[in-house]
Every structure is written in structure tokens, then in C-alpha cells.
Design a protein around this motif. Structure first.
Motif, PDB file in Angstrom:
ATOM      1  N   SER A 167       0.850  -1.194   0.000  1.00 56.66           N
ATOM      2  CA  SER A 167       0.000   0.000   0.000  1.00 56.66           C
ATOM      3  C   SER A 167       0.886   1.245   0.000  1.00 56.66           C
ATOM      4  CB  SER A 167      -0.890   0.011   1.236  1.00 56.66           C
ATOM      5  OG  SER A 167      -1.782  -1.061   1.195  1.00 56.66           O
ATOM      6  N   HIS A 168       0.414   2.268  -0.667  1.00 49.02           N
ATOM      7  CA  HIS A 168       1.150   3.526  -0.733  1.00 49.02           C
ATOM      8  C   HIS A 168       0.220   4.664  -0.338  1.00 49.02           C
ATOM      9  CE1 HIS A 168       4.506   1.569  -2.712  1.00 49.02           C
ATOM     10  NE2 HIS A 168       3.650   1.002  -3.522  1.00 49.02           N
ATOM     11  N   PRO A 169       0.776   5.751   0.176  1.00 55.03           N
ATOM     12  CA  PRO A 169      -0.056   6.923   0.480  1.00 55.03           C
ATOM     13  C   PRO A 169      -0.773   7.399  -0.785  1.00 55.03           C
ATOM     14  CG  PRO A 169       2.190   7.212   1.303  1.00 55.03           C
ATOM     15  CD  PRO A 169       2.176   5.957   0.486  1.00 55.03           C
ATOM     16  N   PRO A 170      -1.913   8.078  -0.655  1.00 62.77           N
ATOM     17  CA  PRO A 170      -2.724   8.477  -1.816  1.00 62.77           C
ATOM     18  C   PRO A 170      -1.989   9.314  -2.854  1.00 62.77           C
ATOM     19  CG  PRO A 170      -3.842   9.027   0.247  1.00 62.77           C
ATOM     20  CD  PRO A 170      -2.506   8.473   0.602  1.00 62.77           C
ATOM     21  N   ASN A 171      -1.075  10.167  -2.450  1.00 60.44           N
ATOM     22  CA  ASN A 171      -0.389  11.037  -3.404  1.00 60.44           C
ATOM     23  C   ASN A 171       0.974  10.497  -3.838  1.00 60.44           C
ATOM     24  OD1 ASN A 171      -2.477  12.911  -3.402  1.00 60.44           O
ATOM     25  ND2 ASN A 171      -1.689  13.881  -1.539  1.00 60.44           N
ATOM     26  N   HIS A 172       1.263   9.269  -3.493  1.00 59.82           N
ATOM     27  CA  HIS A 172       2.542   8.656  -3.823  1.00 59.82           C
ATOM     28  C   HIS A 172       2.561   8.244  -5.294  1.00 59.82           C
ATOM     29  CE1 HIS A 172       6.164   6.248  -3.204  1.00 59.82           C
ATOM     30  NE2 HIS A 172       5.575   5.312  -3.930  1.00 59.82           N
ATOM     31  N   VAL A 173       3.642   8.569  -5.984  1.00 54.17           N
ATOM     32  CA  VAL A 173       3.834   8.141  -7.367  1.00 54.17           C
ATOM     33  C   VAL A 173       4.925   7.084  -7.365  1.00 54.17           C
ATOM     34  CG1 VAL A 173       4.534   8.820  -9.687  1.00 54.17           C
ATOM     35  CG2 VAL A 173       3.142  10.375  -8.286  1.00 54.17           C
ATOM     36  N   LEU A 174       4.574   5.895  -7.793  1.00 49.36           N
ATOM     37  CA  LEU A 174       5.522   4.793  -7.829  1.00 49.36           C
ATOM     38  C   LEU A 174       6.226   4.782  -9.181  1.00 49.36           C
ATOM     39  CD1 LEU A 174       6.689   2.239  -6.509  1.00 49.36           C
ATOM     40  CD2 LEU A 174       4.755   0.980  -7.488  1.00 49.36           C
TER      41      LEU A 174
END
Length: 135
Positions: A5-12
Motif C-alpha cells: 500500500s502507498h499513500p494516496p499522493n505517492h507516485v511509484l
């Protein structure tokens, strides 16, 4: 345990090995989609449930897991939308009829990533030569 899971504004940003795994997963999903859409399967009298079972077995035999299966309670391995169903339809026992418009969405999880493809076909719209071609 599934993907991280990543924070909502995270760009992978994917690295080259991850991109290679995505490419491989997408190619497998395409092969599974080609199976689902093959003119020898999309025929009057066949059901989307039959096609789902075949794609399910082929995905597992290829070392992949069908992404839709059990996602948010989805009960099948592919999505099949017949005629007025817009998208993400559930395969069922309704027999296909000549002229039905069927969209298949085939996704698989392999190598820690998903591959996803979709296509739309018309039931009974094929050339006899396609049935003899290699898959």
C-alpha cells in the motif's frame, strides 16, 4: 499478502526489472485474452462461464492468478460483458447467441505485478479459416 500500500499522493516509479515483469504479465494476459476471444469458443450455445473456466485453468497452468477472482468479492476469473452490460460483467450460464456483442477483460497477477487486456467480439462473426490457424 498482496501488493504494498502507498499513500494516496505517492507516485511509484518502476525500475527496469519491474517493467520487465509488467511486460511479461501483460503478454500472458494477452495470450489468455486471445484464448477467451478465440472463434472456436465464442460461438452460439457457449456460455461465458465456460470461457471463464478455461481461462482460469490456463492462467493457473501458466503460474499466474486471475486478478479479478475474489477482488472485492468478484466471483469469477474474467469479466465478460454481453450486449448492454457496459463493463465488468460476471460470467454466467446464459448461452451466447449469434450477433451478441461480448467484451472480455482478462487480467492476471504474476511476478508481483498485474497484466490486463480487454477486447470485444461478435458471436458468430468469424471466417472459417481462423478455426484452423495455430493459437
Amino acid at each position: 499478502p498482496g501488493p504494498p500500500s502507498h499513500p494516496p499522493n505517492h507516485v511509484l516509479v518502476h525500475d527496469p526489472p519491474s517493467v520487465a515483469r509488467m511486460t511479461s504479465a501483460a503478454k500472458l494476459a494477452r495470450r489468455l485474452l486471445d484464448c477467451a476471444c478465440h472463434p472456436s469458443l465464442v460461438l452460439p450455445g457457449k456460455t461465458t462461464e465456460d470461457i471463464d473456466a478455461l481461462v482460469h485453468d490456463r492462467a493457473l497452468a501458466s503460474g499466474a492468478y486471475p486478478s479479478p477472482l475474489n477482488y472485492m468479492g468478484f466471483p469469477k476469473s474474467i469479466c465478460s460483458s454481453v450486449n448492454e452490460v457496459v463493463c465488468h460483467g460476471i460470467p454466467d450460464g446464459r448461452e451466447l447467441r449469434t450477433g451478441d456483442v461480448v467484451s472480455f477483460d482478462v487480467s492476471c497477477y504474476v511476478g508481483g505485478v498485474h497484466g490486463d487486456n480487454c477486447a470485444t467480439v461478435v458471436v458468430g462473426d468469424y471466417d472459417e479459416r481462423w478455426l484452423s490457424e495455430e493459437e
